[in-house]
Write a protein that holds these residues in place. Structure first.
Motif, PDB file in Angstrom:
ATOM      1  N   TYR A  65       0.858  -1.186   0.000  1.00  0.00           N
ATOM      2  CA  TYR A  65       0.000   0.000   0.000  1.00  0.00           C
ATOM      3  C   TYR A  65       0.893   1.235   0.000  1.00  0.00           C
ATOM      4  O   TYR A  65       2.116   1.125   0.101  1.00  0.00           O
ATOM      5  CB  TYR A  65      -0.957  -0.009   1.200  1.00  0.00           C
ATOM      6  CG  TYR A  65      -0.300   0.230   2.551  1.00  0.00           C
ATOM      7  CD1 TYR A  65      -0.413   1.469   3.188  1.00  0.00           C
ATOM      8  CD2 TYR A  65       0.420  -0.773   3.196  1.00  0.00           C
ATOM      9  CE1 TYR A  65       0.179   1.698   4.424  1.00  0.00           C
ATOM     10  CE2 TYR A  65       1.012  -0.555   4.429  1.00  0.00           C
ATOM     11  CZ  TYR A  65       0.886   0.685   5.037  1.00  0.00           C
ATOM     12  OH  TYR A  65       1.486   0.911   6.257  1.00  0.00           O
ATOM     13  N   VAL A  66       0.306   2.402  -0.151  1.00  0.00           N
ATOM     14  CA  VAL A  66       1.066   3.649  -0.173  1.00  0.00           C
ATOM     15  C   VAL A  66       0.881   4.356   1.155  1.00  0.00           C
ATOM     16  O   VAL A  66      -0.249   4.576   1.605  1.00  0.00           O
ATOM     17  CB  VAL A  66       0.619   4.561  -1.344  1.00  0.00           C
ATOM     18  CG1 VAL A  66       1.374   5.882  -1.316  1.00  0.00           C
ATOM     19  CG2 VAL A  66       0.821   3.845  -2.672  1.00  0.00           C
ATOM     20  N   ASP A  68       2.417   7.784   3.178  1.00  0.00           N
ATOM     21  CA  ASP A  68       3.215   9.007   3.062  1.00  0.00           C
ATOM     22  C   ASP A  68       3.924   9.090   1.711  1.00  0.00           C
ATOM     23  O   ASP A  68       5.113   9.391   1.629  1.00  0.00           O
ATOM     24  CB  ASP A  68       4.233   9.098   4.203  1.00  0.00           C
ATOM     25  CG  ASP A  68       3.574   9.122   5.575  1.00  0.00           C
ATOM     26  OD1 ASP A  68       2.463   9.681   5.693  1.00  0.00           O
ATOM     27  OD2 ASP A  68       4.159   8.564   6.526  1.00  0.00           O
ATOM     28  N   ALA A  69       3.196   8.773   0.638  1.00  0.00           N
ATOM     29  CA  ALA A  69       3.693   8.833  -0.741  1.00  0.00           C
ATOM     30  C   ALA A  69       4.840   7.862  -1.010  1.00  0.00           C
ATOM     31  O   ALA A  69       5.642   8.075  -1.903  1.00  0.00           O
ATOM     32  CB  ALA A  69       4.097  10.257  -1.101  1.00  0.00           C
ATOM     33  N   LYS A  70       4.929   6.796  -0.209  1.00  0.00           N
ATOM     34  CA  LYS A  70       5.954   5.772  -0.415  1.00  0.00           C
ATOM     35  C   LYS A  70       5.314   4.390  -0.350  1.00  0.00           C
ATOM     36  O   LYS A  70       4.330   4.189   0.353  1.00  0.00           O
ATOM     37  CB  LYS A  70       7.045   5.861   0.659  1.00  0.00           C
ATOM     38  CG  LYS A  70       7.888   7.105   0.567  1.00  0.00           C
ATOM     39  CD  LYS A  70       8.999   7.059   1.575  1.00  0.00           C
ATOM     40  CE  LYS A  70       9.883   8.280   1.441  1.00  0.00           C
ATOM     41  NZ  LYS A  70      11.036   8.192   2.321  1.00  0.00           N
ATOM     42  N   ALA A  71       5.918   3.438  -1.063  1.00  0.00           N
ATOM     43  CA  ALA A  71       5.434   2.059  -1.026  1.00  0.00           C
ATOM     44  C   ALA A  71       5.736   1.463   0.350  1.00  0.00           C
ATOM     45  O   ALA A  71       6.822   1.664   0.903  1.00  0.00           O
ATOM     46  CB  ALA A  71       6.109   1.235  -2.113  1.00  0.00           C
ATOM     47  N   ALA A  72       4.766   0.756   0.904  1.00  0.00           N
ATOM     48  CA  ALA A  72       4.935   0.136   2.223  1.00  0.00           C
ATOM     49  C   ALA A  72       4.260  -1.236   2.203  1.00  0.00           C
ATOM     50  O   ALA A  72       3.493  -1.549   1.292  1.00  0.00           O
ATOM     51  CB  ALA A  72       4.309   1.021   3.297  1.00  0.00           C
ATOM     52  N   LEU A  73       4.556  -2.025   3.220  1.00  0.00           N
ATOM     53  CA  LEU A  73       3.985  -3.368   3.323  1.00  0.00           C
ATOM     54  C   LEU A  73       3.147  -3.505   4.574  1.00  0.00           C
ATOM     55  O   LEU A  73       3.531  -3.011   5.639  1.00  0.00           O
ATOM     56  CB  LEU A  73       5.091  -4.420   3.365  1.00  0.00           C
ATOM     57  CG  LEU A  73       5.900  -4.616   2.106  1.00  0.00           C
ATOM     58  CD1 LEU A  73       7.066  -5.544   2.361  1.00  0.00           C
ATOM     59  CD2 LEU A  73       5.018  -5.164   1.004  1.00  0.00           C
TER      60      LEU A  73
END
Length: 80
Positions: A65-66, A68-73
Motif C-alpha cells: 500500500y502507499v 506518506d507517498a511511499k510504497a509500504a507493506l
C-alpha cells in the motif's frame, strides 16, 4: 501446534508482493535500484517468522500500500 504454509505457496506469494512493491515504488517516484527479489524475500521470511510466533498463526500474508507517498507493506496473520 502452528504449521507453516507450503514453501511453494510462500514463494509464489512473495513474488507477487515483490512485483506489486516494485510497481508501487515506481508509481510513487521511488528508485528500485538495488532491490532484488532475494533480499526482499529474506526480509519477508524474517517478518513472517516473527509474526507467526507472536500471533500463533499458520502463516502471514503481505499487502502493498502507499503510506506518506511511499510504497509500504502491511502484514496480516492468517490463522486458518
Amino acid at each position: 501446534m502452528v504449521s507453516a504454509a507450503a514453501p511453494d505457496e510462500d514463494d509464489h506469494h512473495f513474488q507477487e508482493v515483490f512485483r506489486d512493491f516494485v510497481i508501487t515504488r515506481e508509481k510513487c517516484g521511488e528508485p528500485a535500484d538495488g532491490l532484488t527479489f532475494d533480499k526482499f524475500k529474506t526480509k519477508l521470511l524474517k517478518s513472517k517468522e516473527t509474526l507467526a510466533a507472536k500471533y500463533q498463526c499458520r502463516t502471514v500474508r503481505f499487502q502493498v500500500y502507499v503510506k506518506d507517498a511511499k510504497a509500504a507493506l502491511k502484514a496480516t496473520p492468517v490463522k486458518d
